[in-house]
Design an enzyme around this catalytic site. Structure first.
Site, short mmCIF file in Angstrom:
data_model
loop_
_atom_site.label_atom_id
_atom_site.label_comp_id
_atom_site.label_asym_id
_atom_site.label_seq_id
_atom_site.Cartn_x
_atom_site.Cartn_y
_atom_site.Cartn_z
N SER A 131 52.38 109.57 49.38
CA SER A 131 52.07 108.33 48.66
C SER A 131 51.13 108.63 47.50
O SER A 131 50.13 109.33 47.67
CB SER A 131 51.43 107.33 49.61
OG SER A 131 51.13 106.17 48.91
N GLY A 132 51.47 108.14 46.32
CA GLY A 132 50.63 108.35 45.15
C GLY A 132 50.96 109.61 44.37
O GLY A 132 50.34 109.92 43.36
N THR A 172 57.85 107.41 42.23
CA THR A 172 58.45 106.27 41.55
C THR A 172 58.36 106.43 40.04
O THR A 172 59.31 106.11 39.32
CB THR A 172 57.77 104.97 42.03
OG1 THR A 172 57.92 104.91 43.45
CG2 THR A 172 58.39 103.75 41.40
N ASN A 175 47.41 104.12 46.63
CA ASN A 175 48.18 103.89 45.42
C ASN A 175 48.20 102.40 45.10
O ASN A 175 48.59 101.60 45.93
CB ASN A 175 49.61 104.42 45.66
CG ASN A 175 50.51 104.28 44.44
OD1 ASN A 175 50.13 103.69 43.44
ND2 ASN A 175 51.70 104.83 44.53
N SER A 233 52.05 101.03 45.37
CA SER A 233 52.76 101.85 46.35
C SER A 233 54.08 101.22 46.77
O SER A 233 54.14 100.04 47.13
CB SER A 233 51.86 102.02 47.58
OG SER A 233 52.49 102.87 48.51
N SER A 234 55.15 102.00 46.72
CA SER A 234 56.46 101.49 47.18
C SER A 234 56.44 101.46 48.70
O SER A 234 56.17 102.47 49.33
CB SER A 234 57.59 102.42 46.75
OG SER A 234 57.36 102.96 45.48
N GLY A 269 57.64 111.10 51.59
CA GLY A 269 57.69 112.43 52.17
C GLY A 269 57.14 112.43 53.59
O GLY A 269 56.73 111.40 54.13
N GLU A 291 55.00 112.58 56.80
CA GLU A 291 53.70 111.92 57.01
C GLU A 291 53.04 112.35 58.31
O GLU A 291 53.68 112.35 59.36
CB GLU A 291 53.90 110.39 57.10
CG GLU A 291 54.10 109.73 55.76
CD GLU A 291 54.32 108.22 55.85
OE1 GLU A 291 54.48 107.69 56.97
OE2 GLU A 291 54.34 107.59 54.79
P1 ATP Z 1 54.24 105.72 46.94
O1 ATP Z 1 54.83 106.59 47.99
O2 ATP Z 1 52.94 105.11 47.39
O3 ATP Z 1 55.18 104.74 46.37
P2 ATP Z 1 54.61 107.32 44.57
O4 ATP Z 1 54.82 108.76 44.88
O5 ATP Z 1 55.80 106.52 44.23
O6 ATP Z 1 53.76 106.69 45.76
P3 ATP Z 1 53.74 106.52 41.96
O7 ATP Z 1 53.64 105.07 42.18
O8 ATP Z 1 54.92 107.05 41.25
O9 ATP Z 1 53.57 107.26 43.36
O10 ATP Z 1 52.45 107.05 41.20
C1 ATP Z 1 51.15 106.56 41.50
C2 ATP Z 1 50.36 106.37 40.24
O11 ATP Z 1 50.05 107.63 39.67
C3 ATP Z 1 51.09 105.61 39.15
O12 ATP Z 1 50.89 104.23 39.26
C4 ATP Z 1 50.46 106.17 37.87
O13 ATP Z 1 49.24 105.54 37.63
C5 ATP Z 1 50.14 107.61 38.25
N1 ATP Z 1 51.22 108.53 37.82
C6 ATP Z 1 52.15 109.13 38.58
N2 ATP Z 1 52.94 109.93 37.86
C7 ATP Z 1 52.52 109.85 36.59
C8 ATP Z 1 52.92 110.45 35.34
N3 ATP Z 1 53.94 111.30 35.27
N4 ATP Z 1 52.22 110.13 34.23
C9 ATP Z 1 51.19 109.27 34.28
N5 ATP Z 1 50.75 108.69 35.41
C10 ATP Z 1 51.40 108.97 36.56
MG MG Z 2 56.59 104.81 44.93
#
Ligand code: ATP
Ligand code: MG
Length: 692
Positions: free
Chosen positions: A91-92, A96, A151, A154-155, A376, A378
């Site tokens: 997460s984070g 996404t 996050n 967070s999705s 991923g 956990e």
């Molecule tokens: P979750 O499992 O909680 O959904 P995730 O892996 O989908 O987590 P994201 O929501 O894609 O995580 O990323 C978390 C935050 O990190 C985003 O809101 C953004 O602020 C920052 N972030 C991630 N990737 C990038 C990037 N390539 N460029 C800039 N900021 C990023």
């Molecule tokens: Mg996500």
């Protein structure tokens, strides 16, 4: 990275850290693209960058998510084979965000080749198909994302987005599949987290008319499902987001009636949370604020007296007789919460179906690129049923990766005419997978399902049964000493699961009397959300993709959460198996959501769990380092003194050098164009060179 001459865990982490410090967040490691979250906006996603990656081979440009996407696109056009991009991470980590970049890239390059296509003409509402695909995401995020400790966005569900292309690379349609929505969040959140974004957006953003129609208060503090946790996210304006959401809905082609119907359900859920209960007697609950119950009944289009009766004194079948049961305040609260969760999951599903309807493909003659954005592996302090589902998913995806790696390696050896049976490490994961999903001998899911239909079964009886089945029968299973639960050995680590509440989580029961009312609601959408309950008894539903909820009941037998997940996953795996896969691993660099900070231990842990190190280990069981004859000669001919003069053909020359170097013959293989080395051999040759 996997081809580094000097390679161990420390050098992998060091390499990532060094690159990260100069904003090179993308790195290739064998078959993986590793992406480390920069936690700041980098100027690497603009149109100029997209153009720079278009039609470029991966060796010509710096590692990037665009490069992977371009490769997938070109592969698809050349071979007509569908492609998939699998994005995983904690997460984070940025799954996404990277998924969005994939879709942005595809929409950009496809709209280029799409200029002449029918599909791309702005439709009645002025939106092109590419715009519609891009707008799916804000809608999904409003209903499926929430602020968590890790996050802010967070999705809370997994998704697989399929984009269909015709033979000339024009987008022909798209569809979305979703997995494992965390619906418990609707009724309860950790105090530092929030409920799903949509609730705050609606409460803060609704116009006066909408507010009146949905009987909404303007303050989130008015709602018991919202008031005990965080109210706002720094830098996010919920009111503004609501406007954006409405705009996305419009571009997606939803009428204002459709949108209002959806929001009506969201309001109904908030109102369900506000129904207050007291006790008439120990086993008979009572509603304290009847006007509140009437609001809910109004919003859901059901009769309030009947609603009250189904909650407080439902009729149930006892043997052949129907009897009226008393429900305690606690039991009534429970059925209200279940109702809220079920409504939410169903409205989510229905929104996805509606998006799919707009994006439906136009012809059959297509290939697709699928992007998987799923949590991923956990391991938490306490791991429950949800963690088992997600870890089981990752076990299958890792197996898929290992098998793919095996196939590619074996092909390369065959192409180079080398005799070498590479090992399929996918088989290593099978015992754990069997332990979870097999029905004979009975695995965890089947055992749980069986207990769910046993009268008087409890979480404890389930745990004992499982222990009896598997203790000492599998090296991957162990009973736990202290807590009620069991230990499973996954590819990434051993995880202790606690089985508290599993029967309930798996059965996911609803008050059937209430369901009977909803099935006949005067509100079309409510009726539609529960239509499966009306028609499905005795019917089998196999269309898992489009209407994931139609399969609650199969042949009159209750369909459990475990079964549904297993089937959805099998369907996903079948789709992935028909594609050429590409693997992206996202990494969280630190626990502070801060830029420029790289925590080595944290990263190393993730590399262990996400299969990057496993991928390197597997590569090293074969001949991971390979050099073309010309390269090999150029570099190592200096180490031997007695090479004959004049022209010698590459393969011959390489063989001569190798012989003269005095290397053990098991350490290398000579192919048709390259020399293959066991790991460590080149490192040694490098040392010899340096010593010269
Ligand atoms: P979750 O499992 O909680 O959904 P995730 O892996 O989908 O987590 P994201 O929501 O894609 O995580 O990323 C978390 C935050 O990190 C985003 O809101 C953004 O602020 C920052 N972030 C991630 N990737 C990038 C990037 N390539 N460029 C800039 N900021 C990023
Ligand atoms: Mg996500």
């Amino acid at each position: 990275m996997a081809e580094l001459t000097f390679l161990n865990e420390a050098s992998v982490v060091h390499n990532l850290a060094t690159r990260y410090s100069i904003d090179n967040i993308y790195t290739y490691s064998g078959l993986f693209l590793v992406a480390v979250n920069p936690y700041k906006n980098l100027p690497i996603y603009g149109l100029d960058t997209i153009n720079a990656y278009k039609n470029k081979h991966r060796d010509e440009v710096a590692p990037h998510i665009y490069s992977i996407t371009d490769q997938a696109f070109r592969n698809m056009l050349e071979t007509y084979e569908s492609q998939s991009i699998l994005v995983t991470g904690e997460s984070g980590a940025g799954k996404t965000e990277n998924t969005k970049k994939v879709i942005q890239y595809l929409a950009a390059i496809a709209s280029e080749s799409n200029k002449t296509s029918q599909r791309n003409r702005p439709n009645g509402k002025g939106a092109t198909f590419e715009q519609q695909i891009l707008q799916a995401n804000p809608i999904l995020e409003a209903f499926g994302n929430a602020q968590t400790v890790r996050n802010n966005n967070s999705s809370r569900f997994g998704k697989f987005i399929r984009i269909e292309f015709n033979k000339s690379g024009q987008i022909a349609g798209a569809s979305i599949y979703w997995y494992l929505l965390e619906k418990s969040r609707v009724i309860y959140q950790n105090s530092k987290e929030r409920n799903y974004h949509i609730f705050y957006q609606l409460v803060r953003g609704a116009s006066k008319d909408l507010r009146e129609a949905l009987i909404l208060e303007p303050d989130v503090m008015s709602y018991s499902y919202l008031k005990n946790a965080n109210k706002s996210i720094e830098g996010v304006d919920d009111k503004e987001e609501f406007k954006n959401l409405l705009a996305s809905f419009k571009i997606m082609g939803l009428s204002s009636q459709e949108v209002n119907d959806i929001l009506r359900i969201i309001s109904a859920i908030l109102h369900i949370g506000n129904i207050q209960l007291g006790s008439e007697s120990t086993d008979q609950g009572r509603v304290l604020n009847i006007p509140q119950l009437e609001r809910v009944a109004h919003l859901l289009g059901i009769h309030s007296d009947q609603f009250m009766k189904s909650l407080l004194k439902p009729r149930v079948k006892a043997g052949r007789e129907w009897v009226t049961q008393s429900r305690s305040a606690e039991q009534v609260r429970h059925s209200l919460d279940s109702l809220a969760k079920s409504l939410y999951e169903r409205i989510f599903s229905s929104i996805v179906n509606r998006i799919n309807q707009t994006l439906e493909r136009s012809s059959d003659n297509t290939s697709f690129i699928g992007v998987l954005d799923i949590a991923g592996f956990e391991i938490f302090q306490t791991n429950s049923f949800e963690q088992l589902c997600i870890n089981y998913t990752n076990e299958k995806l890792q197996q898929f990766f290992n098998h793919h790696m095996f196939v590619l390696e074996q092909e390369e050896y065959t192409r180079e005419n080398i005799e070498w049976k590479f090992i399929d490490f996918g088989h290593d994961l099978q015992p754990t997978i069997d332990l979870i999903e097999k029905s004979n001998p009975m695995g965890v899911f089947s055992c749980l399902d069986e207990e769910c239909v046993m009268p008087r079964a409890t979480d404890q009886s389930f745990t004992e049964k499982l222990n009896n089945l598997w203790s000492n029968k599998s090296t991957k299973f162990k009973p736990t000493r202290l807590n009620q639960g069991f230990l499973l050995t996954h590819y990434a680590a051993e995880v202790e699961y606690s089985t508290d509440g599993w029967l309930e989580k798996n059965k996911d029961p609803m008050n059937e009397n209430v369901v009977a009312l909803l099935v006949e609601s005067s509100e079309t959408l409510v009726r539609h959300l529960f239509s499966d309950e009306a028609e499905s008894i005795g019917k089998e539903e196999v269309d898992l993709g489009r209407s994931q909820h139609r399969n609650r009941v199969k042949k009159g037998i209750f369909r459990t959460v475990a079964q549904r997940h297993k089937e959805q996953l099998a369907y996903l795996m079948a789709q992935l198996n028909a594609t050429h896969p590409h693997f992206v691993r996202c990494i969280v660099p630190n626990d502070q959501k801060a830029p420029k900070q790289f925590d080595n231990m944290l990263v190393l842990d993730q590399l262990r769990c996400n299969g990057v190190l496993e991928g390197i280990r597997i590569a090293r069981t074969g001949y991971p380092n390979r050099l073309f004859f010309s390269e090999f000669r150029l570099r190592y001919e200096v180490l031997v003194s007695n090479m004959p003069k004049g022209y010698i053909e590459g393969q011959k020359a390489s063989e001569l050098i190798l012989k003269n170097l005095g290397l053990d013959e098991n350490l290398y293989k000579v192919g048709l164009t390259k020399v293959f080395f066991k790991s460590g051999v080149l490192a040694e040759l490098e040392e010899r060179r340096e010593a010269m």
